[in-house]
Motif scaffolding. Structure first.
Motif, PDB file in Angstrom:
ATOM      1  N   MET A  16     -10.387  97.682  62.068  1.00  0.00           N
ATOM      2  CA  MET A  16      -9.648  98.437  61.184  1.00  0.00           C
ATOM      3  C   MET A  16      -8.920  99.849  61.929  1.00  0.00           C
ATOM      4  O   MET A  16      -8.656  99.724  61.912  1.00  0.00           O
ATOM      5  N   VAL A  17     -10.273  99.860  62.030  1.00  0.00           N
ATOM      6  CA  VAL A  17      -9.702 102.081  62.303  1.00  0.00           C
ATOM      7  C   VAL A  17      -9.416 101.705  63.264  1.00  0.00           C
ATOM      8  O   VAL A  17      -8.606 102.664  64.049  1.00  0.00           O
ATOM      9  N   ILE A  18     -10.012 101.262  64.960  1.00  0.00           N
ATOM     10  CA  ILE A  18      -9.178 101.679  66.218  1.00  0.00           C
ATOM     11  C   ILE A  18      -7.039 101.575  65.660  1.00  0.00           C
ATOM     12  O   ILE A  18      -6.269 101.960  66.229  1.00  0.00           O
ATOM     13  N   LYS A  19      -7.635 100.185  65.371  1.00  0.00           N
ATOM     14  CA  LYS A  19      -5.856  99.697  64.664  1.00  0.00           C
ATOM     15  C   LYS A  19      -5.130 100.727  63.833  1.00  0.00           C
ATOM     16  O   LYS A  19      -4.039 101.238  64.451  1.00  0.00           O
ATOM     17  N   ASN A  20      -5.602 101.124  63.038  1.00  0.00           N
ATOM     18  CA  ASN A  20      -5.093 102.622  62.252  1.00  0.00           C
ATOM     19  C   ASN A  20      -4.749 103.704  63.061  1.00  0.00           C
ATOM     20  O   ASN A  20      -3.875 104.548  63.347  1.00  0.00           O
ATOM     21  N   MET A  21      -5.237 103.756  64.075  1.00  0.00           N
ATOM     22  CA  MET A  21      -5.629 105.386  65.477  1.00  0.00           C
ATOM     23  C   MET A  21      -4.321 104.134  65.762  1.00  0.00           C
ATOM     24  O   MET A  21      -3.580 105.719  66.676  1.00  0.00           O
ATOM     25  N   TYR A  25       1.642 101.830  68.989  1.00  0.00           N
ATOM     26  CA  TYR A  25       1.387 100.598  69.583  1.00  0.00           C
ATOM     27  C   TYR A  25       1.388  99.437  68.840  1.00  0.00           C
ATOM     28  O   TYR A  25       1.764  99.047  67.864  1.00  0.00           O
ATOM     29  N   GLU A  26       1.518  97.869  69.598  1.00  0.00           N
ATOM     30  CA  GLU A  26       1.465  96.651  69.220  1.00  0.00           C
ATOM     31  C   GLU A  26       0.501  95.778  69.475  1.00  0.00           C
ATOM     32  O   GLU A  26       0.053  95.535  70.283  1.00  0.00           O
ATOM     33  N   VAL A  27       0.003  96.277  68.070  1.00  0.00           N
ATOM     34  CA  VAL A  27      -1.634  95.930  68.405  1.00  0.00           C
ATOM     35  C   VAL A  27      -1.823  94.442  67.099  1.00  0.00           C
ATOM     36  O   VAL A  27      -1.544  93.768  66.562  1.00  0.00           O
TER      37      VAL A  27
END
Length: 266
Positions: A16-21, A25-27
């Protein structure tokens, strides 16, 4: 079209931390290798995968081995996540086709900077190899305005030779290195690489030239014309040429001196 990134990590918090960063981008998220492969098979055109090596069930190595065996996923770039001290894992990952690694605990600024460089590499390779740009003028505009340094070379010899032939470098590359295309052709890139970092760079380059790996990335120091030293993040990838099954190289360069100074201070 938005860049598609797949984050594969057994730790839900890290995912989730990486996704929020990765705003913009489409994650896609996966908790293990099985989920990752299922997403790759169902979601078309995943561009970049951030892959934890140590996961339950199907680990990162098995995912990389599977993708290497399936040619249709040959363009998928991978940044692996490793723990400090796992140098052998990093080397094995490179041999299986990943393009970079980030060590845990993850420095999010470092990870984001690497993602930016690899996304630019994907864009340039697609435009150069598949000729998707409508005109040479449009391609030149993108090349010149790219936010990172880009060099395209036919030989990319480490030392100056009569075969050294850089086709083009963009303004950002000149600004970072402080040198023109003609200067780099004249002396070779090995001469402007810090002596303490040269052995590692040459080792990776020899593997790239031999076809053992498709690309590599390192953080190294470079020497500018005034003798000052800067830290750069470099990605080097093979680039198929249009004739005689020959390969050139595309080099992407990002100045990370400020980040290195902050890390040293901390």
């Amino acid at each position: 079209m938005s860049t598609k990134i797949l984050v594969v990590d057994s730790c839900a918090t890290d995912r989730m931390v990486i996704k929020n960063m990765l705003d913009g981008y489409e994650v896609q998220l996966a908790g293990d290798g099985d989920e990752a492969l299922a997403i790759i098979e169902t979601v078309p055109d995943i561009d970049l995968m951030i892959l934890d090596l140590n996961m339950p069930n199907l680990d990162g190595f098995k995912v990389l081995s599977f993708l290497k065996a399936v040619n249709e996923h040959g363009r998928l770039l991978t940044i692996i996540l490793t723990n400090y001290g796992e140098l052998e894992d990093e080397i094995n990952g490179l041999q299986l086709g990943n393009v970079d690694y980030v060590r845990k605990p993850i420095n999010m600024e470092s990870l984001k900077a690497k993602i930016v460089v690899h996304v630019e590499l994907l864009k340039m390779q697609q435009r150069l190899e598949d000729k998707l740009m409508e005109s040479e003028v449009a391609l030149d505009t993108v090349f010149r305005e790219a936010p990172i340094g880009i060099s395209i070379s036919q030989s990319n010899e480490p030392y100056a030779t009569d075969k050294c032939d850089i086709v083009s470098i963009n303004p950002a590359y000149e600004q970072i290195t402080g040198r023109t295309k003609e200067e780099i052709n004249e002396i070779g890139w090995a001469k402007i690489t810090h002596p303490e970092d040269l052995e590692e760079d040459l080792s990776y380059f020899q593997k790239l030239r031999a076809g053992e790996i498709k690309s590599y990335s390192i953080e190294k120091r470079m020497i500018r014309p005034d003798g000052s030293v800067i830290w750069v993040y470099v990605v080097v990838a093979r680039l198929p040429m249009s004739r005689q099954d020959k390969y050139g190289y595309i080099i992407l360069l990002q100045n990370i001196t400020t980040r290195k100074e902050i890390e040293r201070a901390l």
